[in-house]
Design a protein around this motif. Structure first.
Motif, PDB file in Angstrom:
ATOM      1  N   ARG A  41       0.886  -1.276  -0.178  1.00  0.00           N
ATOM      2  CA  ARG A  41       0.065   0.053   0.012  1.00  0.00           C
ATOM      3  C   ARG A  41       1.032   1.388   0.010  1.00  0.00           C
ATOM      4  NH1 ARG A  41      -4.866   0.778  -1.505  1.00  0.00           N
ATOM      5  NH2 ARG A  41      -5.779  -1.037  -0.428  1.00  0.00           N
ATOM      6  N   ARG A  42       2.076   1.337   0.787  1.00  0.00           N
ATOM      7  CA  ARG A  42       2.902   2.434   0.549  1.00  0.00           C
ATOM      8  C   ARG A  42       3.322   2.649  -0.688  1.00  0.00           C
ATOM      9  NH1 ARG A  42       4.711   0.175   5.937  1.00  0.00           N
ATOM     10  NH2 ARG A  42       6.331  -0.490   4.824  1.00  0.00           N
ATOM     11  N   ASN A  43       3.770   1.545  -1.202  1.00  0.00           N
ATOM     12  CA  ASN A  43       4.187   1.519  -2.708  1.00  0.00           C
ATOM     13  C   ASN A  43       3.067   1.875  -3.717  1.00  0.00           C
ATOM     14  OD1 ASN A  43       6.761   1.586  -4.000  1.00  0.00           O
ATOM     15  ND2 ASN A  43       6.100  -0.208  -4.964  1.00  0.00           N
ATOM     16  N   LEU A  44       1.895   2.316  -3.121  1.00  0.00           N
ATOM     17  CA  LEU A  44       0.751   2.878  -4.254  1.00  0.00           C
ATOM     18  C   LEU A  44       0.387   1.559  -5.019  1.00  0.00           C
ATOM     19  CD1 LEU A  44       1.902   6.280  -5.527  1.00  0.00           C
ATOM     20  CD2 LEU A  44       0.574   5.613  -3.445  1.00  0.00           C
ATOM     21  N   ASP A  45       0.330   0.319  -4.288  1.00  0.00           N
ATOM     22  CA  ASP A  45      -0.159  -0.949  -4.921  1.00  0.00           C
ATOM     23  C   ASP A  45       0.765  -1.320  -6.261  1.00  0.00           C
ATOM     24  OD1 ASP A  45      -2.583  -2.325  -3.578  1.00  0.00           O
ATOM     25  OD2 ASP A  45      -2.846  -0.141  -3.328  1.00  0.00           O
ATOM     26  N   VAL A  46       1.985  -0.923  -6.205  1.00  0.00           N
ATOM     27  CA  VAL A  46       2.842  -1.397  -7.355  1.00  0.00           C
ATOM     28  C   VAL A  46       3.799  -2.434  -6.718  1.00  0.00           C
ATOM     29  CG1 VAL A  46       4.644  -0.567  -8.917  1.00  0.00           C
ATOM     30  CG2 VAL A  46       2.789   0.801  -8.453  1.00  0.00           C
ATOM     31  N   CYS A  47       3.851  -3.472  -7.216  1.00  0.00           N
ATOM     32  CA  CYS A  47       4.919  -4.630  -6.748  1.00  0.00           C
ATOM     33  C   CYS A  47       6.262  -4.069  -6.616  1.00  0.00           C
ATOM     34  CB  CYS A  47       4.745  -5.689  -7.612  1.00  0.00           C
ATOM     35  SG  CYS A  47       5.992  -7.142  -7.035  1.00  0.00           S
ATOM     36  N   PRO A  48       6.972  -4.101  -5.550  1.00  0.00           N
ATOM     37  CA  PRO A  48       8.453  -3.616  -5.398  1.00  0.00           C
ATOM     38  C   PRO A  48       9.420  -4.411  -6.035  1.00  0.00           C
ATOM     39  CG  PRO A  48       7.638  -4.318  -3.440  1.00  0.00           C
ATOM     40  CD  PRO A  48       6.435  -4.419  -4.252  1.00  0.00           C
ATOM     41  N   GLU A  49       8.880  -5.661  -6.545  1.00  0.00           N
ATOM     42  CA  GLU A  49       9.809  -6.768  -6.959  1.00  0.00           C
ATOM     43  C   GLU A  49       9.900  -6.698  -8.501  1.00  0.00           C
ATOM     44  OE1 GLU A  49      11.726  -8.279  -5.021  1.00  0.00           O
ATOM     45  OE2 GLU A  49      10.553  -7.901  -3.363  1.00  0.00           O
ATOM     46  N   HIS A  87       1.627  -2.939 -11.724  1.00  0.00           N
ATOM     47  CA  HIS A  87       0.663  -1.930 -11.228  1.00  0.00           C
ATOM     48  C   HIS A  87      -0.801  -2.716 -11.067  1.00  0.00           C
ATOM     49  CE1 HIS A  87       3.776   0.753 -12.362  1.00  0.00           C
ATOM     50  NE2 HIS A  87       2.838   1.760 -12.274  1.00  0.00           N
ATOM     51  N   ALA A  88      -1.029  -2.750  -9.742  1.00  0.00           N
ATOM     52  CA  ALA A  88      -2.430  -3.578  -9.468  1.00  0.00           C
ATOM     53  C   ALA A  88      -3.427  -2.445  -9.826  1.00  0.00           C
ATOM     54  CB  ALA A  88      -2.509  -3.940  -7.882  1.00  0.00           C
ATOM     55  N   ARG A  89      -4.529  -3.121 -10.222  1.00  0.00           N
ATOM     56  CA  ARG A  89      -5.890  -1.911 -10.474  1.00  0.00           C
ATOM     57  C   ARG A  89      -6.349  -1.348  -9.164  1.00  0.00           C
ATOM     58  NH1 ARG A  89      -9.532  -6.262 -14.161  1.00  0.00           N
ATOM     59  NH2 ARG A  89      -7.900  -6.380 -16.003  1.00  0.00           N
ATOM     60  N   LEU A  90      -6.745  -0.250  -9.266  1.00  0.00           N
ATOM     61  CA  LEU A  90      -7.392   0.487  -8.349  1.00  0.00           C
ATOM     62  C   LEU A  90      -8.724   0.940  -8.414  1.00  0.00           C
ATOM     63  CD1 LEU A  90      -4.301   3.337  -7.740  1.00  0.00           C
ATOM     64  CD2 LEU A  90      -4.649   1.049  -6.506  1.00  0.00           C
ATOM     65  N   GLY A  91      -9.291   0.915  -6.969  1.00  0.00           N
ATOM     66  CA  GLY A  91     -10.596   1.511  -7.175  1.00  0.00           C
ATOM     67  C   GLY A  91     -10.679   3.110  -7.242  1.00  0.00           C
ATOM     68  N   ALA A  92     -11.838   3.761  -7.849  1.00  0.00           N
ATOM     69  CA  ALA A  92     -11.977   5.135  -7.836  1.00  0.00           C
ATOM     70  C   ALA A  92     -11.718   5.803  -6.586  1.00  0.00           C
ATOM     71  CB  ALA A  92     -13.381   5.470  -8.543  1.00  0.00           C
ATOM     72  N   GLN A 136       4.748   6.123 -14.796  1.00  0.00           N
ATOM     73  CA  GLN A 136       4.838   5.378 -13.459  1.00  0.00           C
ATOM     74  C   GLN A 136       3.684   5.796 -12.548  1.00  0.00           C
ATOM     75  OE1 GLN A 136       6.351   2.361 -12.858  1.00  0.00           O
ATOM     76  NE2 GLN A 136       7.147   2.408 -14.584  1.00  0.00           N
ATOM     77  N   ARG A 137       2.988   4.805 -11.798  1.00  0.00           N
ATOM     78  CA  ARG A 137       1.992   5.582 -10.978  1.00  0.00           C
ATOM     79  C   ARG A 137       2.521   6.521  -9.930  1.00  0.00           C
ATOM     80  NH1 ARG A 137      -1.306   0.792  -8.471  1.00  0.00           N
ATOM     81  NH2 ARG A 137      -2.264   0.890 -10.754  1.00  0.00           N
ATOM     82  N   ARG A 138       3.703   6.253  -9.465  1.00  0.00           N
ATOM     83  CA  ARG A 138       4.300   7.360  -8.408  1.00  0.00           C
ATOM     84  C   ARG A 138       4.587   8.646  -9.003  1.00  0.00           C
ATOM     85  NH1 ARG A 138       6.088   6.844  -3.544  1.00  0.00           N
ATOM     86  NH2 ARG A 138       5.726   4.771  -3.444  1.00  0.00           N
ATOM     87  N   ALA A 139       4.819   8.832 -10.592  1.00  0.00           N
ATOM     88  CA  ALA A 139       5.162  10.057 -11.216  1.00  0.00           C
ATOM     89  C   ALA A 139       3.724  10.543 -11.664  1.00  0.00           C
ATOM     90  CB  ALA A 139       5.889   9.757 -12.187  1.00  0.00           C
ATOM     91  N   LEU A 140       2.665   9.830 -11.489  1.00  0.00           N
ATOM     92  CA  LEU A 140       1.340  10.457 -12.233  1.00  0.00           C
ATOM     93  C   LEU A 140       0.923  11.839 -12.050  1.00  0.00           C
ATOM     94  CD1 LEU A 140      -0.648   9.549 -14.382  1.00  0.00           C
ATOM     95  CD2 LEU A 140      -1.929   8.317 -12.667  1.00  0.00           C
ATOM     96  N   ARG A 141       0.880  11.863 -10.533  1.00  0.00           N
ATOM     97  CA  ARG A 141       0.397  13.173  -9.978  1.00  0.00           C
ATOM     98  C   ARG A 141       1.047  14.393 -10.272  1.00  0.00           C
ATOM     99  NH1 ARG A 141      -1.976  16.177  -5.794  1.00  0.00           N
ATOM    100  NH2 ARG A 141      -0.628  17.804  -4.848  1.00  0.00           N
ATOM    101  N   GLY A 142       2.493  14.219 -10.254  1.00  0.00           N
ATOM    102  CA  GLY A 142       3.398  15.082 -10.747  1.00  0.00           C
ATOM    103  C   GLY A 142       3.329  15.482 -12.166  1.00  0.00           C
ATOM    104  N   ARG A 143       3.063  14.691 -13.190  1.00  0.00           N
ATOM    105  CA  ARG A 143       2.851  14.908 -14.301  1.00  0.00           C
ATOM    106  C   ARG A 143       1.526  15.641 -14.685  1.00  0.00           C
ATOM    107  NH1 ARG A 143       6.094  11.772 -17.928  1.00  0.00           N
ATOM    108  NH2 ARG A 143       8.076  11.963 -16.815  1.00  0.00           N
TER     109      ARG A 143
END
Length: 599
Positions: A28-36, A40-45, A250-257
């Motif tokens: 969850r801290r990794n925004l539901d992205v597998c660190p391995e 990217h797991a699907r997210l609900g709204a 990448q999900r982590r960069a999405l808000r910044g873009r």
């Protein structure tokens, strides 16, 4: 990601990409992205909103009307039961969450789809909510952000769900005209009618890493073509290589873009003052009539249509139009002897001059078009071309247009607009080309652009469904001022076979699906999607193609004439209002068969 079973279910998850066992809090801290492996797991709204917008800034738009069951659809379960289960399972009222917020301090309107709710399917209420969000963006003068996750249009709402593609697209088009930024964030998965409309006709397309997007899904393409698909087919990286998205993020960069894009657009609007013209008039979310100026009352037998544009009251089923089993009508619409577009161009129109090519390197044989005359009126005619025998059907790809076909049609529409010529389209296709090459060349975007262009074309447009009107491939030529259907034509969000394969145990239930989809000409007129039925020779157009051509000629002339003196701005406004009415259309029970048969 798939959760493990047992008492540790809430603590651990197994990655769907690499099968690694992951601590849930770390994931969850990794925004539901597998660190391995980075999957990217699907997210609900709700979770998507928490990641993208500023804390406590989201304000939801007012809810839409109550349950919508416009065609009384039943498969193995009644549609209302499926809605109830989806609401219980997700905690959401519908497959999209809409509202206003700030992102990086910048105000936006945004709509976030949720795949958990009936596959994120586009129905009347979903279309209404997203349209209202676009209209709110126009009112507030702020960017629109769309986060898409959908399997396509909602089968249980029949052709009315198909109309939402045009309804939302023209709302996005109004923002384009006003100089307001529109951004699509494509997440996994985005397919069908959503991909072929508003998801791909925004100014900027961002694809989240690992997302898949296309018009036809991989399973359908494999079934139709019998071919193995290329590795990584339809993934975000595939889309980027084929020029169909602006960037993969990448999900982590999405808000910044998003912050950077919105800031740039806001800066540009401060520097340049625009005069905003041709906008849609915003309105509140509300129930809409069953179609353009028409309401449906009564019972299936002897049902009455009232409030037609010219004040008519029509009762019954004139001359038995459309009577009989819908599955028989489907088979009639597919009859190999049925006249094609080229046949009608020979019998109903005069002086046809065919124009070829999309000017980008291809000429699709499934779409024909060019200049013609109807009486003393010059016009542009564009239509799908099938064939009468196997060799011709194969050569014409069974009337299934490629992206080149849609772009050829676009070129001819725009030429007609420059020359001030009316456009007549003849629709007869099982759907757009579902092949690998079509996806590589941007099938979804080509359909979306055609829908958007027709919604603002400043000349009269009359569409005639002459045989099969299949899904987005048909709608790409049917966003019109007047929509006619031949007596034994069909128009549907999906084929009966496709619907049966998804919602019934097997495709042998296609006849049942045909009845549930309400796809015949009388059904579509009762819903307000079609305006009139064009009579056919008995027992059908294939029996006397010349007579069928003459009947079509009279019908087109009768429907085109009142449009010729309408000023372009009013024409466009009325066309947009027509499709705007399909949002949250409310019709209950079975659909009857009343309308006028044009002879």
């Amino acid at each position: 990601m798939t959760a493990t079973v047992g008492r540790d279910e809430q603590l651990w998850s197994r990655c769907g990409g690499c099968a690694a066992l992951l601590y849930r809090k770390r994931l969850r801290r990794n925004l539901d992205v597998c660190p391995e492996c980075g999957a990217h797991a699907r997210l609900g709204a709700p979770e998507r909103l928490r990641q993208l917008v500023d804390p406590s800034s989201f304000v939801a738009l007012p809810d839409c009307p109550d349950d919508v069951d416009p065609i009384g659809f039943v498969d193995v379960l009644p549609y209302p039961h499926r809605l109830t289960a989806a609401r219980a399972g997700t905690g959401l009222a519908e497959a999209v969450v809409c509202g206003t917020a700030t992102i990086g301090g910048h105000p936006v309107a945004l709509a976030v789809m949720d795949f958990r709710f009936l596959g994120g399917s586009l129905g009347c209420v979903v279309g209404e909510l997203i349209t209202c969000t676009a209209e709110r963006a126009l009112t507030d003068g702020v960017p629109l952000v769309l986060v898409t996750a959908s399997g396509g249009a909602r089968m249980q709402e029949g052709a009315l769900s198909l109309m939402q593609m045009a309804t939302v697209s023209q709302a996005v088009g109004a923002l384009r005209e006003a100089g307001l930024l529109t951004v699509s964030v494509l997440t996994d998965p985005t397919y069908g009618g959503v991909a072929a409309s508003f998801a791909t006709n925004t100014d900027v397309l961002l694809a989240e890493s690992g997302a898949r997007m296309g018009f036809a899904g991989p399973r359908v393409i494999r079934q139709v073509t019998g071919r193995a698909l290329p590795e990584g087919f339809q993934t975000a990286e595939f889309l980027l290589r084929h020029g169909q998205v602006d960037m993969v993020v990448q999900r982590r960069a999405l808000r910044g873009r998003l912050v950077a894009l919105i800031a740039a657009a806001r800066s540009g609007r401060r520097a340049v003052r625009r005069t905003e013209t041709g906008q849609l008039v915003p309105r509140q979310c509300a129930a809409a009539p069953a179609g353009p100026g028409r309401t449906v009352t009564g019972t299936p037998d002897g049902r009455t249509v009232t409030g037609t544009p010219d004040g008519r009251t029509v009762t019954g089923t004139p001359d038995g139009a459309g009577a009989g089993d819908p599955w028989d009508t489907v088979r009639m619409a597919r009859h190999p002897g049925r006249p094609t577009t080229l046949d009608y161009l020979d019998s109903a129109f005069d002086g046809f001059i065919e124009l070829h090519g999309d000017r980008l390197g291809a000429d699709c044989p499934a779409v024909v078009g060019g200049l013609a005359r109807l009486g003393d009126r010059h016009l542009m005619v564009i239509g799908h071309q099938k064939g009468h025998h196997t060799a011709e059907l194969v050569a014409r790809n069974f009337g299934m247009a490629s992206p080149a076909g849609h772009r050829k049609a676009l070129r001819l529409m725009r030429l007609a607009a420059r020359l001030g010529l009316p456009v007549v389209t003849l629709v007869d296709t099982p759907g757009a080309d579902p092949g690998v090459r079509a996806e590589e060349q941007g099938q979804a975007a080509a359909i979306a652009e055609s829908i958007l262009t027709l919604s603002s074309l400043p000349v009269p447009v009359v569409a005639v469904v002459t045989g099969e009107g299949g899904s987005g491939g048909a709608l790409a030529l049917a966003v019109a001022d007047r929509v006619l259907m031949l007596q034994h034509a069909v128009y549907s969000v999906i084929s009966p076979e496709g619907c049966a394969a998804i919602l019934w145990p097997d495709s042998s239930a296609a006849p049942q699906a045909a009845r549930a989809l309400r796809l015949t000409a009388p059904d579509l007129c009762a819903l307000g999607i079609a305006d009139d039925i064009v009579a056919e020779p008995v027992p059908g157009a294939h029996a006397d193609p010349e007579a069928a051509g003459e009947l079509l000629r009279r019908a087109v002339l009768a429907n085109l004439a009142p449009l010729l003196d309408v000023p372009p701005a009013i024409l466009v406004r009325r066309r947009r209002q027509r499709f705007r009415r399909y949002g949250a259309a409310r019709t209950t029970g079975g659909v009857g068969a009343p309308t006028e048969v044009v002879r």
